[in-house]
Design an enzyme around this catalytic site. Structure first.
Site, mmCIF file in Angstrom:
data_model
loop_
_atom_site.group_PDB
_atom_site.id
_atom_site.type_symbol
_atom_site.label_atom_id
_atom_site.label_comp_id
_atom_site.label_asym_id
_atom_site.label_seq_id
_atom_site.Cartn_x
_atom_site.Cartn_y
_atom_site.Cartn_z
ATOM 1 C CG HIS A 264 5.927 7.807 -2.453
ATOM 2 N ND1 HIS A 264 5.853 7.316 -1.174
ATOM 3 C CD2 HIS A 264 4.695 8.304 -2.730
ATOM 4 C CE1 HIS A 264 4.627 7.505 -0.698
ATOM 5 N NE2 HIS A 264 3.908 8.114 -1.633
ATOM 6 C CD GLU A 265 3.870 10.371 -5.812
ATOM 7 O OE1 GLU A 265 2.807 9.795 -6.158
ATOM 8 O OE2 GLU A 265 4.009 10.915 -4.702
ATOM 9 C CG HIS A 268 0.965 5.995 -5.358
ATOM 10 N ND1 HIS A 268 0.084 5.410 -4.489
ATOM 11 C CD2 HIS A 268 1.618 6.964 -4.642
ATOM 12 C CE1 HIS A 268 0.187 5.979 -3.292
ATOM 13 N NE2 HIS A 268 1.115 6.923 -3.355
ATOM 14 C CD GLU A 294 1.180 6.474 0.679
ATOM 15 O OE1 GLU A 294 2.341 6.912 0.760
ATOM 16 O OE2 GLU A 294 0.361 6.893 -0.164
#
Length: 501
Positions: A264-265, A268, A294
């Site tokens: 997830h990170e 980003h 996001e």
């Protein structure tokens, strides 16, 4: 024009350096800072925030922007220089409405509140953070009131994160999405739950970290321009285009925690590392909005990272790392486990189908708090009641209830959560468009080849930074405005096959 533009860039680079220094202090506070550094760190972050704000609202910048306006009109709209003038003017006109003393107070309070939260959540002690949250609510209302004329008090706060959005638009989108999701959740959860016991064994931390690192390297995360550390609540931060860092957290009894947090990170971070280097040090050198940002974390974590094709390549490798835990677990069992749909307590652990119900609940609670219809002292009970109504379960304590998300304890109340669901919607819309352009992406994922997908995202989204506002970027990339249709198609196809819907 060239001389004035260079002066503007010099001013903006100095401001960027101050903000980057503050971001570095935030990162250290969330990773390695000793506990007794709390008070000084809050002061240091407040000082840097105030100085950056004072420099940005300096009338010299306003004068330069005014003098550059006629030159901007003679440049191509999508040129770097015209975009820089346009975006900086918008930021400047908003920033001059907020006093530097308020910026310092908000920064300092956010730092103090975060430290209180890191102690209160493990202790299950909402009363310890209640005074901080009451002040956060007061400061959030004050911030909104610097922008009079709003339709709803949350509108300015939503606009900070997702420019062009406001409460009424988000409510409409959420109502449309909710009407599709609730029957899907009901249909799935009425069936026997998938067996996810394979994920709940003991998985030693070092191997979890190493596997996650290997995965995100293949996705394209550049460790020469980044690093990963552990924290209470995972996040991505950037100090320059050459220093984009991520964090994760590990549970040895839950294989999915570290891996999907890391992916997830990294999503980003891929966005930030993909921004054109020529934009470095300017307001253009970051993602265009919370929801677009996001969309990338959720695209890489879920659409790619929870796909069957992804695990056809990576699951045999994971079995080699954890043979005792996984050698007797077939791929299909593992795939169903990581896509288990269930009514759960924790937003960050929630599956793709129920996740948005968590977000909508938080969004509505924010509106209730800002409107004055809900007192902070009553928030834990309101949380439990809403959770029971939406998800059919009740949190056993505040640790896994109102205290679970860091956002209200380090930032404002308002505008924090809508980006997560809008990001889910956009991630599917972007991915569907990429597949239409490059149908081979699906097969490439099965071979752990992500260059085509990453290249398409970089060329169409990442490299532009903030040159285009989110609504404009979405239409340029996909040929239409934001739509829930691709997201619903994605969920129905994937979970329809998993659960015979």
């Amino acid at each position: 024009m060239e001389s004035k533009l260079q002066k503007l860039k010099c001013h903006l680079t100095e401001i960027n350096d101050l903000n980057s220094a503050a971001a570095l202090l935030h990162w250290d506070q969330s990773t390695y800072m000793p506990p007794r550094g709390d008070d000084a760190r809050a002061r240091q972050i407040a000082t840097l925030g105030r100085l950056a704000h004072e420099k940005f609202i300096d009338p010299k910048i306003g004068q330069l922007l005014e003098e550059l306006q006629s030159s901007e009109n003679s440049l191509p709209y999508d040129s770097d220089d015209a975009s820089l003038i346009r975006v900086t003017r918008c930021d400047y006109e908003r920033a001059i409405k907020v006093p530097p003393t308020f910026v310092a107070e908000l920064s300092s309070h956010g730092s103090e509140s975060y430290q209180a939260w890191t102690k209160a959540r493990p202790a299950n002690d909402f009363t310890a953070v209640q005074p901080y949250l009451e002040k956060t609510l007061d400061l959030s209302r004050q911030l909104a009131d610097f922008f009079p004329g709003y339709e709803h008090i949350s509108d300015p706060l939503i606009d900070f994160a997702d420019s062009g959005m406001k409460a009424s638009i988000v409510r409409t989108i959420f109502a449309e999405l909710r009407a599709e999701l609730v029957p899907m959740v009901t249909a799935i959860t009425s069936q026997p739950a998938a067996d996810d016991s394979c994920l709940r064994q003991i998985y030693p931390e070092p191997q979890q970290i190493d596997f996650g690192v290997e995965v995100i390297k293949r996705l394209g995360y550049d460790f020469n321009r980044g690093r990963q550390d552990k924290t209470h609540h995972p996040f991505m931060t950037k100090f320059s285009l050459g220093d984009v860092r991520i964090t994760t957290r590990v549970r040895e009894n839950d294989l999915s925690e570290a891996l999907f947090s890391t992916m997830h990170e990294a999503g980003h971070a891929l966005y930030e590392q993909g921004i054109g280097m020529e934009l470095e040090g300017t307001p253009l050198a970051r993602g265009t909005s919370a929801s677009v940002h996001e969309s990338q974390s959720r695209l890489w974590e879920n659409i790619v990272g929870r796909s069957r094709n992804f695990w056809k390549f990576f699951y045999p490798k994971l079995q080699l790392i954890y043979p005792q835990q996984l050698n007797h677990t077939p791929l299909e069992t593992f795939y169903r486990a990581i896509n288990k749909v269930t009514r759960s307590l924790i937003r960050t652990d929630a599956d793709e189908v129920t996740y948005n119900l968590h977000v909508m609940m938080r969004f509505d609670l924010e509106l209730d708090l800002l409107e004055g219809n809900l007192k902070v002292r009553d928030l834990p009970e309101a949380w439990r009641e809403r959770f029971k109504a939406d998800l059919g379960i009740v949190p056993p304590d505040d640790r896994d209830g109102v205290l679970q998300d860091v956002h209200w304890f380090c930032d404002v109340i308002g505008g924090n959560f809508q980006g997560y669901t809008l990001g889910n919607i956009l991630g599917a819309q972007f991915f569907e468009t990429a597949l239409n352009a490059h149908p081979q992406i699906t097969n490439q994922i099965e071979a752990a080849e992500f260059g085509t997908l990453y290249g398409w995202l970089r060329d169409n989204i990442y490299q532009h930074g903030r040159k285009y506002a989110a609504p404009e970027l979405i239409e340029r990339v996909t040929g239409r405005t934001l739509s829930i249709a691709p997201y619903i198609r994605y969920l129905r196809t994937k979970y329809g096959e998993l659960y015979n819907l």
